[in-house]
Design an enzyme around this catalytic site. Sequence first.
Site, PDB file in Angstrom:
ATOM      1  N   LYS A  67       0.818  -1.233   0.000  1.00 50.14           N
ATOM      2  CA  LYS A  67       0.000   0.000   0.000  1.00 50.14           C
ATOM      3  C   LYS A  67       0.847   1.276   0.000  1.00 50.14           C
ATOM      4  O   LYS A  67       0.471   2.284  -0.590  1.00 50.14           O
ATOM      5  CB  LYS A  67      -0.952   0.003   1.202  1.00 50.14           C
ATOM      6  CG  LYS A  67      -2.085  -0.997   1.074  1.00 50.14           C
ATOM      7  CD  LYS A  67      -3.057  -0.880   2.231  1.00 50.14           C
ATOM      8  CE  LYS A  67      -4.167  -1.918   2.099  1.00 50.14           C
ATOM      9  NZ  LYS A  67      -5.189  -1.769   3.143  1.00 50.14           N
ATOM     10  N   ASN A  88      -4.941   2.072  -1.381  1.00 49.69           N
ATOM     11  CA  ASN A  88      -5.481   0.726  -1.636  1.00 49.69           C
ATOM     12  C   ASN A  88      -6.196   0.659  -2.981  1.00 49.69           C
ATOM     13  O   ASN A  88      -6.703  -0.389  -3.358  1.00 49.69           O
ATOM     14  CB  ASN A  88      -6.438   0.291  -0.516  1.00 49.69           C
ATOM     15  CG  ASN A  88      -7.762   1.007  -0.584  1.00 49.69           C
ATOM     16  OD1 ASN A  88      -7.863   2.098  -1.152  1.00 49.69           O
ATOM     17  ND2 ASN A  88      -8.789   0.418  -0.003  1.00 49.69           N
ATOM     18  N   ASP A 104     -10.070   2.811   2.603  1.00 52.46           N
ATOM     19  CA  ASP A 104     -10.174   2.027   3.841  1.00 52.46           C
ATOM     20  C   ASP A 104     -10.928   2.781   4.942  1.00 52.46           C
ATOM     21  O   ASP A 104     -11.797   2.211   5.617  1.00 52.46           O
ATOM     22  CB  ASP A 104      -8.772   1.657   4.361  1.00 52.46           C
ATOM     23  CG  ASP A 104      -8.132   0.551   3.536  1.00 52.46           C
ATOM     24  OD1 ASP A 104      -8.860  -0.261   2.947  1.00 52.46           O
ATOM     25  OD2 ASP A 104      -6.885   0.505   3.492  1.00 52.46           O
TER      26      ASP A 104
END
Length: 274
Positions: A67, A88, A104
């Site tokens: 990431k 992400n 996220d």
Amino acid sequence: MKTDLYAVVGHPVSHSLSPLIHSAFASQTGEAMEYTAIQAPLDQFEATVAGFFDRGGRGLNVTVPFKRQAWQMAAHRSERAEKAGAANTLLLDSEGLLTADNTDGEGLVRDLTQYHGIDLTAVRILVLGAGGAVRGVLSPLLACSPDSITIANRTPEKAVDLARLFADEGRLSACSFQELSEPFDLIINGTSASLHGDLPPLNPAAIGPESRVYDMMYSAHQTPFNQWAEQRGARATMDGLGMLVEQAAESFRLWRGVLPDTGHVRTLLRDRSG
Ligand code: ATR
């Protein structure tokens, strides 16, 4: 109809539920897309990403351990990705430049507020951990106007650094696990302790009869942290499966311009593991 290509890149990646989730979103919304999993060699993440987009790929999800690299290699970053320091989701902008986003935190907030029905306004939140996973969710949590967020970490200096980094967005403080002596309304476990079969050494005084507990990890059975919290009288425990589904929905929206309904996929995943 042309089928657009998407994938999740990680190492390892065979366990990823993302292909299942996105395929279900695609059938539900009628979007013509195919979504696969790609395991990139640890030293060839950038080449893997470049190759995928060169072959006409339209978007990628990125998972452990890439990431940070996804964030670094992008030509543009969304504001939330910039602050998270990790990405992400990757896509190409209208000029074909690699753009990074991070869904996220949005996934966590949607799961808490829309699915579990928790109003985060004025809530006292305790976040355990100060790594990449926690950094990714702080801004979206603070945007919900909680009373405060306390970050506790095994290495307290890292919690102090994070609290400083987000200080302009809300009331934040940092401490060690042992310093906690009063119950919180919401406790979010963002440590990777359970990956090693451990529990964060949280003082049980942080859990009271009104405390809700959220473990960002998920498993077919109740996570060890949620088990521990329930035994100490937590009001409710939740795991990170909903966050996974909601972050996927937000990535899907970025790529396709349609926000899928997540209820069906939640049922599918629960039935699968049940
Ligand atoms: P991630 O991207 O999953 O957040 P990370 O950046 O390596 O991974 O961060 C892992 C987090 O889990 C850190 O906060 C780490 O604590 P330290 O900063 O002290 O290393 C925490 N962690 C990992 N194992 C733990 C354990 N057994 N007990 C408590 N905290 C743990």
